[in-house]
Design a protein around this motif. Structure first.
Motif, PDB file in Angstrom:
ATOM      1  N   ASN A 155       0.804  -1.218   0.000  1.00 15.89           N
ATOM      2  CA  ASN A 155       0.000   0.000   0.000  1.00 15.89           C
ATOM      3  C   ASN A 155       0.841   1.275   0.000  1.00 15.89           C
ATOM      4  OD1 ASN A 155      -2.549  -1.316   0.055  1.00 15.89           O
ATOM      5  ND2 ASN A 155      -2.323  -1.703   2.240  1.00 15.89           N
ATOM      6  N   LEU A 156       2.173   1.130  -0.017  1.00 18.94           N
ATOM      7  CA  LEU A 156       3.035   2.301  -0.058  1.00 18.94           C
ATOM      8  C   LEU A 156       3.154   2.822  -1.487  1.00 18.94           C
ATOM      9  CD1 LEU A 156       5.964   1.306   2.346  1.00 18.94           C
ATOM     10  CD2 LEU A 156       4.031   2.803   2.830  1.00 18.94           C
ATOM     11  N   HIS A 157       3.399   4.105  -1.611  1.00 19.49           N
ATOM     12  CA  HIS A 157       3.562   4.705  -2.930  1.00 19.49           C
ATOM     13  C   HIS A 157       4.906   5.427  -3.014  1.00 19.49           C
ATOM     14  CE1 HIS A 157      -0.482   3.583  -4.068  1.00 19.49           C
ATOM     15  NE2 HIS A 157      -0.939   4.110  -2.933  1.00 19.49           N
ATOM     16  N   ASN A 158       4.995   6.599  -2.429  1.00 17.77           N
ATOM     17  CA  ASN A 158       6.241   7.349  -2.490  1.00 17.77           C
ATOM     18  C   ASN A 158       7.025   7.315  -1.186  1.00 17.77           C
ATOM     19  OD1 ASN A 158       5.835   8.135  -5.157  1.00 17.77           O
ATOM     20  ND2 ASN A 158       4.684   9.957  -4.565  1.00 17.77           N
ATOM     21  N   ASP A 159       6.441   6.745  -0.137  1.00 17.50           N
ATOM     22  CA  ASP A 159       7.142   6.672   1.139  1.00 17.50           C
ATOM     23  C   ASP A 159       8.314   5.700   1.048  1.00 17.50           C
ATOM     24  OD1 ASP A 159       5.344   8.413   2.477  1.00 17.50           O
ATOM     25  OD2 ASP A 159       3.904   6.769   2.629  1.00 17.50           O
ATOM     26  N   ARG A 160       9.384   6.028   1.750  1.00 23.81           N
ATOM     27  CA  ARG A 160      10.545   5.145   1.804  1.00 23.81           C
ATOM     28  C   ARG A 160      10.447   4.275   3.052  1.00 23.81           C
ATOM     29  NH1 ARG A 160      15.486   9.226   0.464  1.00 23.81           N
ATOM     30  NH2 ARG A 160      14.673  10.275   2.335  1.00 23.81           N
ATOM     31  N   ILE A 161      11.005   3.069   2.961  1.00 23.97           N
ATOM     32  CA  ILE A 161      10.866   2.112   4.051  1.00 23.97           C
ATOM     33  C   ILE A 161      12.197   1.429   4.343  1.00 23.97           C
ATOM     34  CG2 ILE A 161      10.190   0.214   2.517  1.00 23.97           C
ATOM     35  CD1 ILE A 161       8.315  -0.757   4.765  1.00 23.97           C
ATOM     36  N   GLY A 162      12.416   1.128   5.610  1.00 29.06           N
ATOM     37  CA  GLY A 162      13.588   0.360   6.036  1.00 29.06           C
ATOM     38  C   GLY A 162      13.148  -0.656   7.076  1.00 29.06           C
TER      39      GLY A 162
END
Length: 344
Positions: free
Chosen positions: A125-132
């Protein structure tokens, strides 16, 4: 940049060693069968048209054609243009508890797999968010640095087990500190951490770590994974449960969700607390809070276009098969009888 559109088909290359072993076994069996007829030199003279080397050459061409075909089906692609895009998003760091207590089965199929499934849905469901992703037990480790590569995030997520961390425990504070070190505070993007843990047997001052993070405008949202009733912690051997952990008296250890600790950490981190269940992971509530965060612009480099290169490998495979087709298993006796260097 090189990538494969259907990378799963590369597993077909694992059959190459098997083909080689089968070929060597058949070749050895044939040699033994020929030796059973008598002297090898005499047998060869009785079969002058039989070539011992050409079957090996044909097999090599077969293997190369097969490998090229597999690579072609996987469709290698080359990025042809890198562009720097402006995107609006936030930085999210997932802190995932991988201590042995996360194997308890009060959430199906167990706490850890339930949490991983929820994170996978979050990534979708993420689009432009960055994830770690940071994993922790007795110590904390960066499993995946902050990225916009959601496919890589899922790949790393699938490989997470309780065996991935050598030291057991629940060092939540160390995980929060590690998350703070992993953020880039220069780019100015909004930042948050999502802590997924049962909160049991915490070994450091997680509340102080959460307060320090909140002081730098990093919210700590906590999802409690487990139940108040708790469940025993299974022991696995060769991938199968063989019993449950026991204490010094031989009593089965029951691990329970430390909800009070989870709430205290979320309050100190200026975030929300949600208890996960089999029906609801709680991530939707957390993501509502994340979506309310101010989205700031950051630069992201990516390949704009990818060109297919499967045709080269498929063409090579066809060419090798044609070459193999025109190579006979038998020797040409007329060429064999020619002796260009014989002195007359």
């Amino acid at each position: 940049m090189l990538r494969f559109e259907h990378i799963e088909f590369l597993w077909g290359l694992a059959a190459v060693p098997l083909f080689i072993l089968i070929f060597l076994w058949v070749r050895r069996w044939k040699r033994k069968a020929l030796l059973a007829f008598g002297d090898p030199h005499t047998v060869r003279r009785m079969m002058p048209e039989v070539s011992l080397s050409r079957p090996g050459l044909k097999f090599v061409l077969y293997i190369l054609a097969y490998a090229s075909l597999v690579v072609g089906i996987a469709n290698p692609q080359i990025g042809t243009k890198m562009e720097e895009a402006k995107k609006d998003g936030a930085d999210l760091m997932i802190l995932l508890d991988v201590s042995n207590s996360m194997l308890a089965g009060d959430l199906a199929p167990n706490r850890l797999e339930n949490a991983k499934r929820a994170i996978s849905q979050l990534i979708d469901n993420l689009h432009n968010d960055r994830i770690g992703i940071i994993i922790f037990a007795g110590e904390a480790y960066v499993q995946l640095p902050i990225t916009t590569d959601y496919s890589a995030a899922k790949l790393f997520l699938n490989n997470i087990t309780t065996d991935i961390v050598p030291t057991q425990g629940t060092a939540i504070g160390a995980a929060i500190d590690m998350g703070m070190k992993s953020f880039n505070f220069v780019n100015g993007t909004s930042k948050a951490m999502i802590l997924m843990t049962d909160g049991e047997n915490h070994e450091d001052d997680a509340v102080s770590a959460a307060k320090s993070a909140s002081a730098k405008d990093v919210a700590i949202h906590v999802i409690g994974v487990g139940s108040a009733e708790g469940a025993p912690v299974p022991i696995y051997k060769n991938g199968r449960p063989v019993g449950f952990h026991t204490d010094e008296t031989g009593k089965t250890v029951v691990t329970k969700l430390n909800e009070a600790m989870c709430k205290e950490i979320s309050e100190a981190g200026n975030g929300v607390y949600v208890r996960a269940s089999n029906a609801n992971s709680g991530l939707n509530i957390v993501m509502d809070q994340v979506n309310k965060m101010e989205k700031k612009t950051y630069d992201s480099k990516s390949f704009k276009n990818y060109e297919d290169r499967f045709q080269f490998f498929l063409g090579l495979s066809v060419l090798l098969l044609l070459l193999e087709f025109f190579i006979s298993n038998r020797r040409n006796l007329k060429l064999t009888e020619l002796n260009l260097f014989e002195v007359r």
